[in-house]
Structure formats: C-alpha cells, structure tokens
Design an enzyme around this catalytic site. Structure first.
Site, PDB file in Angstrom:
ATOM      1  N   HIS A 263      -3.012   0.977  -3.444  1.00 51.27           N
ATOM      2  CA  HIS A 263      -1.822   0.787  -3.956  1.00 51.27           C
ATOM      3  C   HIS A 263      -1.760   1.443  -5.087  1.00 51.27           C
ATOM      4  O   HIS A 263      -0.377   1.581  -5.682  1.00 51.27           O
ATOM      5  CB  HIS A 263      -1.286  -0.534  -3.461  1.00 51.27           C
ATOM      6  CG  HIS A 263      -0.869  -1.501  -4.925  1.00 51.27           C
ATOM      7  ND1 HIS A 263      -2.648  -2.585  -3.951  1.00 51.27           N
ATOM      8  CD2 HIS A 263      -1.287  -2.003  -5.926  1.00 51.27           C
ATOM      9  CE1 HIS A 263      -3.079  -3.016  -5.310  1.00 51.27           C
ATOM     10  NE2 HIS A 263      -1.370  -3.087  -6.284  1.00 51.27           N
ATOM     11  N   ASP A 310      -6.108  -1.198   2.052  1.00 56.41           N
ATOM     12  CA  ASP A 310      -5.567  -0.455   0.523  1.00 56.41           C
ATOM     13  C   ASP A 310      -6.959  -0.497  -0.543  1.00 56.41           C
ATOM     14  O   ASP A 310      -7.110  -0.640  -1.251  1.00 56.41           O
ATOM     15  CB  ASP A 310      -4.577  -2.519  -0.509  1.00 56.41           C
ATOM     16  CG  ASP A 310      -4.375  -1.949  -1.066  1.00 56.41           C
ATOM     17  OD1 ASP A 310      -4.081  -0.847  -1.235  1.00 56.41           O
ATOM     18  OD2 ASP A 310      -4.664  -2.570  -1.811  1.00 56.41           O
ATOM     19  N   SER A 393      -5.475  -5.241  -9.463  1.00 51.83           N
ATOM     20  CA  SER A 393      -5.721  -4.830  -8.491  1.00 51.83           C
ATOM     21  C   SER A 393      -6.583  -3.610  -7.881  1.00 51.83           C
ATOM     22  O   SER A 393      -6.948  -2.954  -9.271  1.00 51.83           O
ATOM     23  CB  SER A 393      -4.142  -4.055  -8.356  1.00 51.83           C
ATOM     24  OG  SER A 393      -2.838  -4.932  -7.763  1.00 51.83           O
TER      25      SER A 393
END
Length: 521
Positions: A263, A310, A393
């Site tokens: 992402h 992810d 992230s």
C-alpha cells in the site's frame, strides 16, 4: 529451522544462567555528506567569471495550500493510501529552455537554475530524462549552501533513464551542471517534477513524531545492532513516504532486494523514483532529531507484490555504499507466532525508532482480532515500549530470533493509544499469488534450496557475533530443576582473520559444552 549463514560459526551449549554478549558491530554514525563548498567551488574558483546567483533565472512553483492538502490527507488515510510529504508540480525544463549557460574555460561550461516555492519545508526533483556523459556533474544544493547533495555523474545513468533526487531542506535550491563543452551534445536532461515538501522531512516541534518513540541509538537497541542498519526511510514519486528494509536471500550474495508495504504505492511504473535514506537516526538517545540524510541512493526495479499480505519487493539499482555498513535482514517463512516482537521503523519520516512487544503475537485477518481469521496478518495486541505512526508502514517486524516475519500494513497504535497493529505475514508472501510477480520465494530463494529461514547478513561488520544476543532467563525452586535448563548460542566470526574464543562459567552449578575453539576468518 535451516541455518543458512555461511560465516564461520561455532555452537556451544550453556547450562545455567549467563548473559550473552550483544551482537558485535555498532551502527555506523551519520556519514559526512558532500562538503558545503563543493557546488560553490566552481563559483568561488571562477569568481568574476560566473554571474552572481541573484542573476541566475528562477522558476517558482506555488506554495502548498495547507488547509486543502490537510483535508486530502485525511481522505487518503481513510482510504488506506500511502501518506504524502510533498506535492508534485509537473514541469518541462531543460538546459535548452531555462536557466543560464556560462563558459568558464575553453572546454568547460556551467549551467545553473534556481527553483523556489515560498514556505516549503523541502524541495526535491524528478528528471524523466537523465543521461550524463563522462566528465559531467550535476549538483543540487540549498541557495544558502546549508545543504549540499553529492554530485550526480555518469555512474547514476540507468536503463530506465530517470533520476529522482533526495530532499533538500530549503524553500529555494540551485541546480548546477558542469560539463565539458565537447560532451554537451551527449547530454540528456529534462526536469519534469518539482516536489514541494509541506510536512515530514524538515518538520520541527510538535509536528514531529510522538515522544514515546525510542531512538535506535538508545540502550534498548543494543541487542539489535545488526538489524537496525537494514531499515531505511523511503520516498516515491517525490511525494509519498514509508519505511522499508534490505532483505537477505538464501544465496547470501548481497543482491540489493528491498521490501516495503504494497500500500506504500511502489509499482513497476514508479519504482525508478524510489529514494532510500540510510542510517537516518538520532545521534543521542532521546533527542528525536539531529539525524543526517546524506546517505541515500536512488532508483529501483520492481520485482513482485501481493495485496493480500501487503508486500512489495524491489531491487535497488545499485548496492549501498559499503562505508555505510548496511545489513540484509534475515527472515523466517514459517507460520509460527512469535513469542515476542520488535519493530524498527521511521515514524512520520523522522529518525529511526525501535518498538517492543513482550507478549506473544497472534495470526488474524487485516484489522481483525479473531484467530486465525484468513491467516494473512500478524497482530500486535499493543506495544509495550514505543509505538508506530504513519510512515512506519512497510517496516519489518522481527521475531524473538531476529528474523523478519512481516511488514507493517496498518493499525491504530500511537503514543496516546494502546491499540493494535497488523503486519502482512512473510509466510503468506512467500507463496503469494503463485507467480514470480506475486511472491517472494523465487527471489529470496534463487537456488530453490527450500530453506525456511536465514539470518541477518552484516557484510560490513567485523568481530564476533553472538546469536541469540540475549542471556538465558531460567527459573525454578532452590536447588532446581530450572526451566529452560539450557540454551544454545551460535558464534559467528564476521571478520577476515581467525578468532579464538573461550566461554567459562562463573558459578559451580553452571556448565558449558563446546566452550572454546577457533573460528576461521
């Protein structure tokens, strides 16, 4: 568990309680970047020949509408999109259309251009065409010379033909090209994106990451010195930011594979724009600032990704500078739940932090709490020390054996919220969607060895490494029995010369087996 590190090793068993030495090899301090007088050297050396900087043509892009982008960023966050630190501005600028050419010697030309955006925290540039002939050098520096980026040369030429620069923490910068006149016809240079920073890099005060974050230079990071250098903060397209990490493979051949979250928005189309900043960390524990952005590299080739877990894997265009002592994180592709976990990450693009979960993790769906859910994620119930933030992230989650078991997808944790985070499972990413472009296996196990784990590779480290770095913690009634009753340590000689080792017990009830010997270089 397969042990695939090819360094000379010795294994001994310790019965009783003993504190192991931490893994050898300290994190390299911030490297000194280009000297502030580098780009000015041309100007100073040829004073009276080059025009004053104020006479150099200037391109100005609009300042960022902070109110508008704040609302957009809230919407992006709700949609699960990667965070931004800058707003791109499309342009088409070449040395033929803009700037100032000057001749300073018979066969040496200088081209300069000023670029500004009032109030910008930072500026960075994207060149859709970059082909530098031998002898040419492209400098980027703050107009006040407070920050200078090392020169880009022919060594930065890539097959994809692009060049994306690191941030310069200023609202006006200078692009300066020096090139032999005979080489100008071979030059390809087109600036197509001016990216105006409005948060993240360069922020001050209460806009920075939370105070509960733990600087990696703190004593809490001592047992993780081999893993800390593998993690870097990244930018993509000159505007998006996340964290990622260098990852080892079973061949241990130092192929520069780099992992982050799917992402985070790195695709086959924009992978050339990836910029990685290494060793960006506080020099003093608790400072939460003061790091250097001078150690960077730019450009990559997309290899694979899988949205369910992810992950994204790219291959950097070049290996990191050996002087930076960058390491390659080890991993474990089993489905076991870690009994404890550590995260190493860059919160909000700030200096590198480390977070600890002392309790067992669980397997769930993304943002789920029931186990095993769809089995794609590892849930951290809540952090016991530190936290994560936007920008974390893509950062690695290490298990108790110092192996990566996932990368951060998202969650709710913060300094003010003892809530959960979820990491895409490395074991799921291993097989991914079943193709080379959607899994890790054929990239990280190129020889198809079937290995289930590999240790962190620290090619620049020397001396003795002890795994695990933690001591034996045993308990039981007076006189025994104790549980656990023993522990196995692996010693690795990371240098080129032989090492003699000897381990002895300090109390009568402790015994050591295989506690002496020599490790080849």
């Amino acid at each position: 568990m397969s042990r695939l590190n090819r360094l000379p090793i010795a294994v001994f068993v310790f019965v009783g309680a003993w504190m192991a030495a931490p893994a050898n090899g300290q994190t390299a301090g911030p490297a000194t970047g280009a000297s502030p007088d580098q780009p000015a050297a041309t100007s100073i050396a040829h004073a009276g020949v080059l025009a004053a900087l104020v006479e150099v043509p200037r391109i100005e892009v609009p300042p960022v509408d902070l109110a508008a982008v704040s609302l957009e960023d809230e919407e992006r966050d709700l949609a699960g999109l990667p965070p931004r630190f800058a707003i791109p501005n499309a342009v088409s600028v070449t040395p033929e259309t803009d700037g100032l050419w000057e001749a300073i010697e018979r066969d040496l030309l200088v081209w300069r251009l000023r670029i500004g955006s009032p109030g910008a925290l930072s500026l960075n540039l994207g060149f859709a065409r970059y082909r530098m002939p031998a002898g040419g050098r492209l400098f980027l520096y703050a107009a006040d010379l407070r920050q200078v980026v090392r020169p880009f040369t022919a060594e930065d030429n890539q097959d994809h033909g692009q060049l994306w620069t690191p941030v310069v923490l200023a609202d006006e910068i200078v692009v300066e090209l020096t090139i032999p006149a005979s080489a100008v016809s071979s030059l390809e240079l087109e600036l197509t994106s001016i990216n105006v920073g409005y948060r993240g890099f360069g922020e001050r005060g209460d806009l920075r990451s939370g105070a509960c974050n733990v600087d990696v230079i703190c004593p809490e990071g001592d047992n993780w010195r081999a893993e800390i250098p593998s993690v870097g903060v990244i930018s993509t397209g000159g505007s998006l930011f996340c964290t990622g990490f260098m990852v080892n493979n079973t061949a241990q051949n130092q192929t520069p594979f780099f992992m982050t979250a799917n992402h985070c928005g790195v695709t086959s189309g924009n992978a050339p724009s990836l910029v990685v900043y290494w060793n960006f960390q506080s020099p003093t524990c608790g400072q939460h600032g003061g790091g250097s952005l001078s150690q960077f590299q730019t450009g990559s080739t997309w290899r694979s990704s899988y949205s369910a877990s992810d992950f994204t894997l790219v291959q950097l265009n070049s290996a990191p500078n050996p002087a930076w002592n960058i390491t390659f994180a080890g991993w474990d592709r089993s489905s076991a739940n870690p009994t404890s976990a550590v995260a190493i990450h860059h919160p909000s693009t700030d200096e590198k932090s480390i977070s600890f979960e002392y309790d067992p993790t669980s397997t769930t769906s993304y943002l789920g709490t029931s186990s095993p859910g769809d089995g794609t994620h590892i849930r951290i119930t809540d952090w016991d020390l530190g936290t994560t933030e936007p920008g974390s992230s893509g950062s690695p989650l290490f298990d108790q054996n110092h192996h990566v078991v996932g990368q951060l997808h998202g969650g709710y944790a913060s300094c003010t919220s003892q809530t959960s985070d979820w990491y895409g499972r490395f074991s799921v990413s291993w097989t991914g969607g079943g193709s080379n472009s959607s899994r890790l296996s054929n990239w990280l196990d190129p020889g198809n060895t079937g290995g289930t784990s590999v240790d962190t590779l620290a090619p620049g480290f020397t001396g003795l490494r002890v795994t695990p770095p933690d001591g034996l913690s045993a308990s039981g009634p007076v006189g025994g029995a104790f549980a656990p009753a023993s522990i196995v340590y692996t010693l690795q000689n990371q240098g080129t010369t032989p090492l003699d080792y000897s381990v002895t017990g300090s109390v009568a009830w402790l015994s050591v087996s295989d506690g002496a010997g020599t490790l080849a270089g």
